[in-house]
Design an enzyme around this catalytic site. Sequence first.
Site, PDB file in Angstrom:
ATOM      1  N   HIS A   1       7.665  -4.266   8.099  1.00 33.28           N
ATOM      2  CA  HIS A   1       7.196  -4.023   9.470  1.00 33.28           C
ATOM      3  C   HIS A   1       6.922  -5.332  10.200  1.00 33.28           C
ATOM      4  O   HIS A   1       6.400  -5.304  11.315  1.00 33.28           O
ATOM      5  CB  HIS A   1       5.939  -3.151   9.436  1.00 33.28           C
ATOM      6  CG  HIS A   1       4.782  -3.830   8.787  1.00 33.28           C
ATOM      7  ND1 HIS A   1       4.648  -3.913   7.421  1.00 33.28           N
ATOM      8  CD2 HIS A   1       3.728  -4.499   9.309  1.00 33.28           C
ATOM      9  CE1 HIS A   1       3.552  -4.590   7.139  1.00 33.28           C
ATOM     10  NE2 HIS A   1       2.975  -4.976   8.265  1.00 33.28           N
TER      11      HIS A   1
ATOM     12  N   HIS B   1       0.831  -1.212   0.000  1.00 37.25           N
ATOM     13  CA  HIS B   1       0.000   0.000   0.000  1.00 37.25           C
ATOM     14  C   HIS B   1       0.863   1.260   0.000  1.00 37.25           C
ATOM     15  O   HIS B   1       0.415   2.322  -0.401  1.00 37.25           O
ATOM     16  CB  HIS B   1      -0.921   0.030   1.226  1.00 37.25           C
ATOM     17  CG  HIS B   1      -2.038  -0.969   1.176  1.00 37.25           C
ATOM     18  ND1 HIS B   1      -2.933  -1.027   0.151  1.00 37.25           N
ATOM     19  CD2 HIS B   1      -2.411  -1.935   2.034  1.00 37.25           C
ATOM     20  CE1 HIS B   1      -3.817  -1.991   0.377  1.00 37.25           C
ATOM     21  NE2 HIS B   1      -3.517  -2.563   1.515  1.00 37.25           N
TER      22      HIS B   1
ATOM     23  N   CYS C   1       3.097  -9.327  12.930  1.00 37.01           N
ATOM     24  CA  CYS C   1       1.935  -8.656  12.318  1.00 37.01           C
ATOM     25  C   CYS C   1       0.849  -9.661  11.947  1.00 37.01           C
ATOM     26  O   CYS C   1      -0.224  -9.657  12.537  1.00 37.01           O
ATOM     27  CB  CYS C   1       2.333  -7.833  11.086  1.00 37.01           C
ATOM     28  SG  CYS C   1       0.885  -7.174  10.215  1.00 37.01           S
TER      29      CYS C   1
HETATM   30  N1  LIG Z   1      -5.536  -3.615  10.442  1.00 34.40           N
HETATM   31  C1  LIG Z   1      -4.300  -4.059  10.622  1.00 34.40           C
HETATM   32  O1  LIG Z   1      -3.755  -4.011  11.733  1.00 34.40           O
HETATM   33  C2  LIG Z   1      -3.556  -4.646   9.472  1.00 34.40           C
HETATM   34  C3  LIG Z   1      -2.310  -5.267   9.688  1.00 34.40           C
HETATM   35  C4  LIG Z   1      -1.687  -5.884   8.615  1.00 34.40           C
HETATM   36  C5  LIG Z   1      -2.250  -5.857   7.359  1.00 34.40           C
HETATM   37  N2  LIG Z   1      -3.435  -5.213   7.178  1.00 34.40           N
HETATM   38  C6  LIG Z   1      -4.102  -5.197   5.870  1.00 34.40           C
HETATM   39  O2  LIG Z   1      -4.837  -6.411   5.751  1.00 34.40           O
HETATM   40  C7  LIG Z   1      -5.029  -6.692   4.359  1.00 34.40           C
HETATM   41  C8  LIG Z   1      -4.630  -8.128   4.075  1.00 34.40           C
HETATM   42  O3  LIG Z   1      -3.209  -8.256   4.160  1.00 34.40           O
HETATM   43  P1  LIG Z   1      -2.482  -9.594   3.639  1.00 34.40           P
HETATM   44  O4  LIG Z   1      -1.033  -9.391   3.856  1.00 34.40           O
HETATM   45  O5  LIG Z   1      -3.170 -10.779   4.204  1.00 34.40           O
HETATM   46  O6  LIG Z   1      -2.819  -9.481   2.074  1.00 34.40           O
HETATM   47  P2  LIG Z   1      -2.725 -10.576   0.883  1.00 34.40           P
HETATM   48  O7  LIG Z   1      -2.661  -9.798  -0.385  1.00 34.40           O
HETATM   49  O8  LIG Z   1      -1.674 -11.571   1.179  1.00 34.40           O
HETATM   50  O9  LIG Z   1      -4.133 -11.352   0.971  1.00 34.40           O
HETATM   51  C9  LIG Z   1      -5.329 -10.757   0.573  1.00 34.40           C
HETATM   52  C10 LIG Z   1      -6.257 -11.837   0.021  1.00 34.40           C
HETATM   53  O10 LIG Z   1      -7.498 -11.232  -0.323  1.00 34.40           O
HETATM   54  C11 LIG Z   1      -8.010 -11.884  -1.474  1.00 34.40           C
HETATM   55  N3  LIG Z   1      -9.023 -11.020  -2.067  1.00 34.40           N
HETATM   56  C12 LIG Z   1      -8.846  -9.893  -2.797  1.00 34.40           C
HETATM   57  N4  LIG Z   1     -10.057  -9.346  -3.109  1.00 34.40           N
HETATM   58  C13 LIG Z   1     -11.009 -10.142  -2.553  1.00 34.40           C
HETATM   59  C14 LIG Z   1     -12.423 -10.105  -2.490  1.00 34.40           C
HETATM   60  N5  LIG Z   1     -13.106  -9.114  -3.062  1.00 34.40           N
HETATM   61  N6  LIG Z   1     -13.062 -11.096  -1.819  1.00 34.40           N
HETATM   62  C15 LIG Z   1     -12.380 -12.088  -1.200  1.00 34.40           C
HETATM   63  N7  LIG Z   1     -11.022 -12.171  -1.222  1.00 34.40           N
HETATM   64  C16 LIG Z   1     -10.352 -11.206  -1.878  1.00 34.40           C
HETATM   65  C17 LIG Z   1      -6.768 -12.122  -2.315  1.00 34.40           C
HETATM   66  O11 LIG Z   1      -6.981 -13.162  -3.277  1.00 34.40           O
HETATM   67  C18 LIG Z   1      -5.751 -12.524  -1.252  1.00 34.40           C
HETATM   68  O12 LIG Z   1      -5.734 -13.924  -1.057  1.00 34.40           O
HETATM   69  C19 LIG Z   1      -4.220  -5.632   3.610  1.00 34.40           C
HETATM   70  O13 LIG Z   1      -5.062  -4.547   3.264  1.00 34.40           O
HETATM   71  C20 LIG Z   1      -3.218  -5.186   4.647  1.00 34.40           C
HETATM   72  O14 LIG Z   1      -2.692  -3.902   4.369  1.00 34.40           O
HETATM   73  C21 LIG Z   1      -4.093  -4.627   8.193  1.00 34.40           C
HETATM   74 ZN   LIG Z   2       1.418  -6.203   8.316  1.00 37.80          ZN
END
Ligand SMILES: NC(=O)c1ccc[n+]([C@@H]2O[C@H](COP(=O)([O-])OP(=O)(O)OC[C@H]3O[C@@H](n4cnc5c(N)ncnc54)[C@H](O)[C@@H]3O)[C@@H](O)[C@H]2O)c1
Ligand SMILES: [Zn+2]
Length: 370
Positions: free
Chosen positions: A61, A45, A167
């Site tokens: 991170h 992002h 994380c």
């Molecule tokens: N809130 C927090 O504390 C926090 C911490 C870490 C990461 N995040 C965020 O969490 C999110 C997930 O991170 P990640 O590392 O697991 O990402 P990732 O890209 O590894 O996994 C995301 C998954 O979502 C799936 N996907 C995409 N669009 C979809 C939809 N419409 N319906 C269903 N599945 C869908 C993808 O196929 C993928 O498997 C990111 O936005 C990341 O920035 C938030």
């Molecule tokens: Zn993270």
Amino acid sequence: MKTKAAVLMGEGKPFEIMELDLDGPKEGEVLIKYTAAGLCHSDLHLTDGDLPPRYPMVGGHEGSGVIEEVGPGVTKVRPGDHVVCSFIPNCGTCRYCSTGRQSLCDMGATILEGMLPDGTFRFHGNGQDFGGMCMLGTFSERATISQHSVVKVDDWLPLEKAVLVGCGVPTGWGSAVYSGNVRAGDIVVIYGIGGIGINAVQGAVHAGAKYVVVVDPVAFKRDTAVKFGATHAFASAAEAQEKITELSWGQGADAAIVTVGTVEEDVVSAAIGSVGKGGQVVIVGLSSPAKFTVHWPGIDLTLNEKTIKGSLFGSANPQYDIVRLLRLYDAGQLKLDELVTQTYTLEQVNEGYQDLRDGKNIRGVIIHDS
Ligand SMILES: NC(=O)c1ccc[n+]([C@@H]2O[C@H](COP(=O)([O-])OP(=O)(O)OC[C@H]3O[C@@H](n4cnc5c(N)ncnc54)[C@H](O)[C@@H]3O)[C@@H](O)[C@H]2O)c1
Ligand SMILES: [Zn+2]
Ligand SMILES: [Zn+2]
């Protein structure tokens, strides 16, 4: 001293490998030699325009490593200690830390600017200050970070696996156990099975959910979720909704957790629509602050007492939960080894992120060489 790091110089640009100058630790700081760094979507992002940080920024991170040196006044760790980094620091004394809500620690205010708590930087190069993602910069061989960003862990645990508890594991696990308040017998639906969503599955299973329904367009992700205890897996939210209606005799799910890579309005609406009376909708995934992703008739929330909430670091307390989750792993009750799909060298960081974009990884991990 010098350190090799993967750096983002601006929006839309890939990581560049550079040699940077690194200052040693000042008051309250530690020098860490990173062992491993996880490839979380949040670093993407930073470059895809959703969360533009202060550039230049050393990425990473999710990190684990060994403390090499401590500055004056450091009481939390000593040289030789094994640590997992927390992407939100925990100062222990702010309003949030002192009321058991360390994921909201005030010291986390500058995680996207990447400076240390005193407002200055430890990475430098070409006459510029370089930030470290989440005040860590784990895509570097070494870094100088706050003692509040590290949690000492048992030294017999493999740091190459424990890194994910910085994380992905607490964020996902806590989104179900803490934010989603999943209880024994509940029906839970999880949208998006990456490093975060797969751990929401682990959390929901631990909490005793009767049915854990997952949605992901990628077949490998759905198959992996089933291996982690999901009871039903679908490629689309519409198919999942049909099943939830059937499984719940029309009542809807108890909790819906949104862990997709980039959050859009349609997935949030599907999540709100999937829960029944008293249901919890937990938004974990990120997207641009300029994008309005929650758009739903308030009367449905009122008449059905639905809750929509955000969740940062799974609403967990890093100082406690990082150790607790690792002890669950040590006891054979939490999967970590199976979360690492592929390892990379630091130089392969862009390849690792391409694999994430291509849906090949649950989690990719950089192993820093000696
Ligand atoms: N809130 C927090 O504390 C926090 C911490 C870490 C990461 N995040 C965020 O969490 C999110 C997930 O991170 P990640 O590392 O697991 O990402 P990732 O890209 O590894 O996994 C995301 C998954 O979502 C799936 N996907 C995409 N669009 C979809 C939809 N419409 N319906 C269903 N599945 C869908 C993808 O196929 C993928 O498997 C990111 O936005 C990341 O920035 C938030
Ligand atoms: Zn993270
Ligand atoms: Zn605090």
